[in-house]
Design an enzyme around this catalytic site. Structure first.
Site, short mmCIF file in Angstrom:
data_model
loop_
_atom_site.label_atom_id
_atom_site.label_comp_id
_atom_site.label_asym_id
_atom_site.label_seq_id
_atom_site.Cartn_x
_atom_site.Cartn_y
_atom_site.Cartn_z
N ASP A 116 2.29 1.39 -13.53
CA ASP A 116 1.75 1.63 -12.40
C ASP A 116 1.40 0.47 -11.61
OD1 ASP A 116 1.57 4.43 -13.10
OD2 ASP A 116 -0.53 4.65 -13.12
N HIS A 167 2.12 6.36 -5.71
CA HIS A 167 0.79 6.10 -6.32
C HIS A 167 -0.39 6.00 -5.59
CE1 HIS A 167 -1.71 5.40 -9.91
NE2 HIS A 167 -2.00 4.34 -9.88
N HIS A 171 -4.84 3.31 -3.64
CA HIS A 171 -5.53 3.63 -4.87
C HIS A 171 -6.96 3.89 -4.90
CE1 HIS A 171 -6.29 3.15 -9.41
NE2 HIS A 171 -4.92 2.94 -9.28
N HIS A 261 1.00 -1.17 -16.51
CA HIS A 261 0.74 -1.56 -15.14
C HIS A 261 1.62 -3.06 -15.16
CE1 HIS A 261 -2.57 0.89 -16.15
NE2 HIS A 261 -2.87 1.07 -14.96
#
Length: 306
Positions: A116, A167, A171, A261
């Site tokens: 991510d 994504h 965020h 990540h």
């Protein structure tokens, strides 16, 4: 006769008082349990989604770094339910059912590796090199801002044969946005990925794993399937590469979707001294645990089917 009546009355009063006391204790216990804050992540097998890494509280001091397990458990098991559940209860179907997938279903000892918050010009290429070395395909859920900022790195992911997912643009916590705001975050990111990479994403992951009814509705409109995870080593908190590797090896089972990540969330982190956020612990952990998973017989897939 008088003594018997007095004795019976005392027994009735005592029983009523005991019942009242038990009810009061029960209410106090329930109230206390409801007030307990939910755990945001876990190092135990099947760790579940935690709080959004962009807004979560400062992690507490890390425990001593554990030694990675030599061989992960090969016993198939159903993924546990997340401890921090999204607004709509989780399931294993795609966006069409208004639920996120928390596992893959591609056979024994098949798992999915996901990353991510990228792309990052510092750490994404390092991750790609390790995946190439071991012949593993992964899924990268990219932040729209980062795709626009580092288009060459985003294209490297596609050129290496990996899957790119949405994504959101910045965020955010999707629970704080109206449906129009959720649509803007998702739609803008999909368009940017399509423009930069030449492919339109088919998967979506909510920041922090916090899916909402609005996000499911928007994803259904845009043809996106919602994907969460069930193994979270909390690599975003930099607990040490040994801790990250140990958590992944200890929690991975058949069907696991592993969260890692390769990038960072905010402009403050991206423009930090050194240029970008440092995910070297994640890279070092990947170098340690990936060959062990392969040696244990695990195979890798992408969560591209509902």
């Amino acid at each position: 006769m008088m003594f018997s009546q007095i004795h019976t009355t005392r027994r009735l009063l005592f029983g009523a008082g005991s019942a009242a006391l038990l009810c009061a204790c029960g209410r106090a216990h329930v109230k206390g349990a409801a007030a307990a804050p939910p755990r945001t992540a876990s190092a135990s097998p099947g760790a579940s989604p935690g709080a959004s890494r962009g807004t979560s509280p400062t992690p507490s001091a890390a425990a001593p770094t554990p030694t990675p397990s030599a061989t992960p458990s090969a016993t198939p098991s159903a993924p546990p339910a997340p401890s921090a559940a999204p607004t709509v209860p989780p399931g294993t179907a795609g966006a069409a059912a208004g639920r996120a997938a928390y596992a893959v279903h591609a056979g024994p000892k098949v798992v999915a590796l996901t990353f991510d918050d990228g792309p990052s010009p510092l750490d994404t290429p390092r991750v790609l090199a390790l995946l190439r070395e071991h012949g593993v395909t992964a899924t990268f859920f990219m932040i729209g801002k980062n795709v626009a900022r580092y288009p060459d790195t985003a294209r490297q992911v596609i050129e290496a044969g990996h899957l790119v997912g949405n994504h959101t643009w910045s965020h955010p916590d999707l629970g704080t946005l109206a449906k129009a705001g959720v649509r803007k975050e998702i739609e803008r990111t999909s368009q940017t990925i399509a423009d930069v990479c030449g492919v339109r994403p088919v998967l979506f992951r909510a920041p922090g794993g916090h899916f909402t009814r609005n996000s499911y509705a928007v994803c259904a409109d845009l043809g996106l399937r919602s994907i969460c995870w069930n193994v979270d080593p909390e690599d975003w908190s930099n607990p040490g590469s040994g801790a990250i590797a140990s958590r992944v090896l200890g929690a991975t089972r058949t069907g696991s979707i592993v969260l890692n990540h390769d990038g960072c969330l905010t402009d403050a982190l991206i423009t930090a001294p050194g240029g970008v956020a440092d995910r070297s612990q994640t890279v070092d952990a990947l170098r340690a645990y990936l060959p062990k998973l392969l040696e244990a017989g695990y195979r890798f897939t992408v969560p591209d089917n509902p």
